[in-house]
Design an enzyme around this catalytic site. Structure first.
Site, PDB file in Angstrom:
ATOM      1  N   GLU A  70      -2.358   1.141   4.565  1.00 23.08           N
ATOM      2  CA  GLU A  70      -3.197   2.120   3.870  1.00 23.08           C
ATOM      3  C   GLU A  70      -2.941   3.525   4.417  1.00 23.08           C
ATOM      4  OE1 GLU A  70      -4.270  -0.815   4.939  1.00 23.08           O
ATOM      5  OE2 GLU A  70      -5.816  -1.662   3.618  1.00 23.08           O
ATOM      6  N   ASP A  82      -0.119  -6.400  -3.642  1.00 21.44           N
ATOM      7  CA  ASP A  82      -1.530  -6.164  -3.310  1.00 21.44           C
ATOM      8  C   ASP A  82      -2.141  -5.378  -4.460  1.00 21.44           C
ATOM      9  OD1 ASP A  82      -4.024  -5.689  -1.796  1.00 21.44           O
ATOM     10  OD2 ASP A  82      -2.840  -6.356  -0.092  1.00 21.44           O
ATOM     11  N   TRP A 120      -6.799 -14.220  11.378  1.00 16.77           N
ATOM     12  CA  TRP A 120      -6.981 -12.775  11.559  1.00 16.77           C
ATOM     13  C   TRP A 120      -8.407 -12.415  11.907  1.00 16.77           C
ATOM     14  CZ3 TRP A 120      -9.566  -9.160   8.207  1.00 16.77           C
ATOM     15  CH2 TRP A 120     -10.114  -9.700   7.035  1.00 16.77           C
ATOM     16  N   ARG A 148       0.852  -1.210   0.000  1.00 20.56           N
ATOM     17  CA  ARG A 148       0.000   0.000   0.000  1.00 20.56           C
ATOM     18  C   ARG A 148       0.875   1.243   0.000  1.00 20.56           C
ATOM     19  NH1 ARG A 148      -3.303  -3.818   2.388  1.00 20.56           N
ATOM     20  NH2 ARG A 148      -5.093  -4.157   1.031  1.00 20.56           N
ATOM     21  N   HIS A 186      -6.704  -9.605  -4.193  1.00 15.05           N
ATOM     22  CA  HIS A 186      -5.737  -8.516  -3.959  1.00 15.05           C
ATOM     23  C   HIS A 186      -4.677  -8.522  -5.059  1.00 15.05           C
ATOM     24  CE1 HIS A 186      -7.252  -6.958  -0.157  1.00 15.05           C
ATOM     25  NE2 HIS A 186      -7.433  -8.195   0.262  1.00 15.05           N
ATOM     26  N   TRP A 193      -0.775  -3.120   8.419  1.00 15.33           N
ATOM     27  CA  TRP A 193      -1.291  -2.765   7.089  1.00 15.33           C
ATOM     28  C   TRP A 193      -1.035  -1.288   6.862  1.00 15.33           C
ATOM     29  CZ3 TRP A 193      -2.166  -6.790   4.236  1.00 15.33           C
ATOM     30  CH2 TRP A 193      -2.532  -7.995   4.841  1.00 15.33           C
ATOM     31  N   ASP A 247      -6.765 -14.092   1.390  1.00 14.76           N
ATOM     32  CA  ASP A 247      -7.859 -13.406   2.093  1.00 14.76           C
ATOM     33  C   ASP A 247      -8.694 -12.579   1.129  1.00 14.76           C
ATOM     34  OD1 ASP A 247      -5.530 -11.793   1.720  1.00 14.76           O
ATOM     35  OD2 ASP A 247      -6.424 -10.264   3.004  1.00 14.76           O
ATOM     36  N   GLU A 248      -9.904 -12.297   1.556  1.00 14.33           N
ATOM     37  CA  GLU A 248     -10.786 -11.325   0.913  1.00 14.33           C
ATOM     38  C   GLU A 248     -10.835 -11.504  -0.602  1.00 14.33           C
ATOM     39  OE1 GLU A 248     -10.531  -7.669   4.056  1.00 14.33           O
ATOM     40  OE2 GLU A 248      -8.935  -7.730   2.566  1.00 14.33           O
TER      41      GLU A 248
HETATM   42  C1  ACM Z   1      -6.459  -9.275   6.216  1.00 13.74           C
HETATM   43  O1  ACM Z   1      -6.446  -8.432   7.118  1.00 13.74           O
HETATM   44  N1  ACM Z   1      -7.178  -9.063   5.134  1.00 13.74           N
HETATM   45  C2  ACM Z   1      -5.712 -10.490   6.317  1.00 13.74           C
END
Ligand code: ACM
Length: 736
Positions: free
Chosen positions: A444, A189, A380, A160, A250, A442, A313-314
């Site tokens: 961001e 990402d 997580w 990020r 991602h 993270w 993830d996601e």
């Molecule tokens: C995550 O926080 N998406 C692993």
């Protein structure tokens, strides 16, 4: 080391008079003070086994002592001189265990393996009194030490916001000092691909760069040489680097570089906003797997760790659901749906990794649709996922409680110290599957400017929690922590406050004084808030304030915190605008979402926001419409009404479908001035701000003004949040 063995060894050691209060972090398992002290001066020799690693550790100790204390020691064969001896001793039991003994005659660090030897050296360095000296005294002591958890990590998100090489190395120094042994490096990402891959140069020539909302370009990447250099730097310091290459989601930056990797194969740009994006690797196309195989080959070659993290993830799976090739894949592999397809995807990658001797690590979504038990799961989302992983036989890393992107005030150093996720019933009977934990950062909202403030001292608390959970006395930890600060200062580490954010701004408008007041809650008393009023970036030469700044004329106010002359955070902008709605009573039919409400009068404080709905200046509604009535008090003539709305679809924030302005003299009968439809494209992921403006040729005169903005409603099929309510954001009602 087993407890009974420690007791036996201690019996054999001269009786101690008192325990020393050393400042060592993490607190060693056992410390016993001895009598007298060892004089460390230039005559002392460092003696170590002849093997390469032991010699390297000896050199690390020599360099550390020279840097911290100014004393230059030599490494050499045993003589009659006083010595610091590094010794291999198979009787020191336990993974990474060591024994450090200081007597007036000598210092000895003994360990069965080189990892323990290195940690013993790190402990010795912490025993040195601060500052440079010609000679110094190290109090006699015996320390028997070993970690409780094998996996003690921090995750840095370089995707990020890019983290320069020197800053990564500095974090490795700090992890190593506090005996954390894993750096999980999040390298790819949506917003950036950060690792050079020879076979696919566009990953970095295209995928490493994005255009920000203000038109500037940002990004960066690590060359293969940078990676080798960092991996080697970490190896020397007992830190294993685990690279993370995100898949199947991602993946926007990779798709921007090579659009054929996604099922729709449509060109996209590298996104410059945050959220979850729908462009993912196509599970139906063999080309995706060829690509990932090639990428992982180069990654496996660059990183010697036996683990590769593949994210997982996601993953929004709309593109798979809609793609012919992915539907065919599901039929061919007899998969019940897209969740099963994700599981199939992950297991295929896992086999690919296993073929080169690497173990797959993934976020807990890899359990969805079934996971192979050899994979390591990083939890997580919560205990339910941990329980699922453990029941499935997987080994586990805990991350959820340690998210360091959480504001410091909400997750303090003490919170980190006290959290004991391993005590949860989810872990009962499975302790042998629990490898340890990691704190993810993270990025961001984390740039090189505030990275260290978000990491430390919280990471230091985590280090003790994972090395020695029995320590468990925060007051004692805090005392030891404070003895670390002079060393951190000497290294120019920009650590943050223990329990408060670096700075929190609150802004209010006072209509009687026609005054905008910024109140700043500072995490350190010596933070200086430099500001400008002409839109330029503040420097350490700009005027500064401490707690309160009052402004009586509208301006573009930019504020940035500095400490010791160094900027700590990106600047924050407060643009104030004089207008007839300022400070007037406002009533909402539906109250704003409390997460994005600020103060009740925020839409009439004359201050407009930056381009991010998270800057505290935007007011939001989740699922519902904005319907606000302003009492202009008294009847007021005006020409224009202006409002701004924001779209960041990846974060489920959409423009309204329609914005209507109406006026009334009695607050009961309304006359519509303008009703503006907006064609909203929920699939447009670009950050955008739409200004809706009413302009009258002759002034409108009215007492009440009503503004309504129709929420987009439910996010449509194909959107990552399909079926969930959209957010609606606006920052100000301006009447002139
Ligand atoms: C995550 O926080 N998406 C692993």
């Amino acid at each position: 080391m087993p407890r009974h063995l420690v007791a036996l060894l201690l019996l054999a050691f001269p009786l101690c008079t008192q325990a020393t209060a050393t400042g060592v972090i993490p607190q060693p398992e056992r410390i016993e003070a001895g009598r007298g002290s060892f004089a460390l001066g230039p005559n002392v020799r460092i003696v170590a086994p002849a093997d390469r690693r032991a010699q390297e550790i000896a050199a690390f100790l020599r360099d550390g002592i020279r840097e911290d204390s100014g004393i230059a020691l030599r490494i050499g064969a045993a003589t009659r001189q006083p010595r610091i001896e590094l010794r291999t001793d198979p009787s020191v039991q336990g993974e990474e265990a060591y024994r450090l003994t200081v007597t007036p005659q000598r210092v000895e660090i003994a360990s069965a393996d080189d990892r323990g030897l290195f940690w013993g050296v790190q402990t010795l360095r912490q025993l040195l009194p601060p500052g440079h000296h010609a000679t110094l005294a190290i109090a006699a002591v015996r320390i028997d030490d070993a970690p409780r958890y094998a996996w003690r990590g921090v995750m840095l998100d370089a995707a990020r916001h890019f983290i320069p090489v020197a800053l990564v190395k500095q974090q490795i120094d700090l992890l190593s000092r506090y005996k954390l042994n894993v750096l999980h490096w999040h390298l790819t990402d949506d917003q950036g691909w950060r690792i050079e891959i020879r076979k696919y140069p566009r990953l970095t020539s295209v995928g490493a760069w994005r255009t920000e909302a203000d038109g500037s370009r940002s990004g960066g990447f690590y060359t293969r040489q940078d990676i080798r250099d960092i991996v080697e730097y970490a190896r020397q310091r007992n830190v294993m680097i685990v690279p993370e290459i995100e898949m199947p989601g991602h993946a926007s930056a990779a798709v921007a570089a090579y659009p054929s990797l996604s099922c729709p194969q449509q060109p996209i740009v590298v996104p410059a906003t945050w959220g979850v994006f729908t462009d993912i690797y196509c599970a139906g196309d063999e080309a995706s797997f060829t690509f990932l195989h090639d990428v992982l080959s180069e990654v496996a070659e660059l990183f010697p760790a036996p683990y590769i993290h593949i994210g997982g993830d996601e993953v929004p799976k709309q593109q798979w659901a809609q793609s012919a090739s992915s539907q065919q894949r599901m039929r061919d592999e007899h998969l019940a749906g897209v969740d099963a397809l994700q599981s199939w995807f992950v297991q295929r990658i896992q086999r690919d990794l296993e073929a080169r001797g690497k173990t797959l690590v993934g976020w807990d979504e890899i359990l969805e649709g079934g996971a192979d038990r050899n994979a390591i799961v990083e939890m997580w989302r919560g205990d339910a996922e941990a329980a699922k992983a453990l029941a499935n036989g997987n080994r586990l890393i805990v991350a959820g409680p340690f998210y360091l992107d959480t504001p410091i005030e909400e997750l303090t150093t003490q919170d980190i110290y006290r959290i004991n996720p391993f005590a949860s019933p989810a872990f009962a009977g499975h302790q042998d599957q629990v490898l340890g934990a990691e704190a993810p950062l993270w990025s961001e909202y984390v740039t090189p400017r505030n990275l260290e403030a978000m990491l430390y001292p919280r990471v230091i608390a985590l280090a003790e929690r994972l090395w020695n959970p029995d320590a468990n006395d925060y007051a004692d930890f805090q005392q030891r922590l404070r003895t670390q600060y002079p060393w951190l200062d000497a290294q120019h580490i920009a650590y943050g406050p223990e329990d408060r954010d670096l700075v929190d701004y609150k802004l209010d408008y006072n209509p009687l004084q026609h005054r905008w007041r910024v109140r700043a809650a500072r995490g350190f008393d010596d933070i200086a808030l430099h500001y400008t009023v002409d839109g330029s970036e503040p420097t350490s030469q700009s005027p500064a304030f401490g707690d309160v700044l009052d402004r009586y004329v509208p301006a573009t106010l930019k504020i940035a915190p500095f400490r010791h002359g160094v900027p700590y955070l990106p600047s924050q902008t407060f643009q104030s605008v004089d207008n007839k709605a300022l400070g007037k009573p406002i009533n909402y039919l539906t109250a704003p979402d409390p997460h994005y409400a600020g103060t009740a009068t925020q839409l009439v404080d004359g201050v407009i926001g930056d381009d991010d709905f998270n800057d505290g200046l935007w007011v939001g509604w989740r699922g519902s419409d904005l319907d606000a009535t302003l009492d202009l008090q008294p009847v007021t003539p005006f020409h224009t009404i202006q409002m701004r709305f924001l779209q960041q679809s990846g974060s489920w924030a959409l423009l309204p479908r329609r914005v209507t302005f109406a006026v009334s003299d009695d607050g009961k009968t309304w006359r519509t001035l303008q009703s503006t439809p907006i064609a909203v494209d929920p699939m447009d992921l670009r950050a955008m701000i739409r200004t809706v403006r009413f302009e009258a040729a002759t002034p409108v005169t009215a007492r009440y003004l009503r503004v309504t903005a129709q929420n987009y409603g439910v996010l449509p099929p194909g959107h990552e949040g399909a079926g969930k309510p959209a957010h609606l954001f606006t920052d100000e009602i301006l009447v002139q």
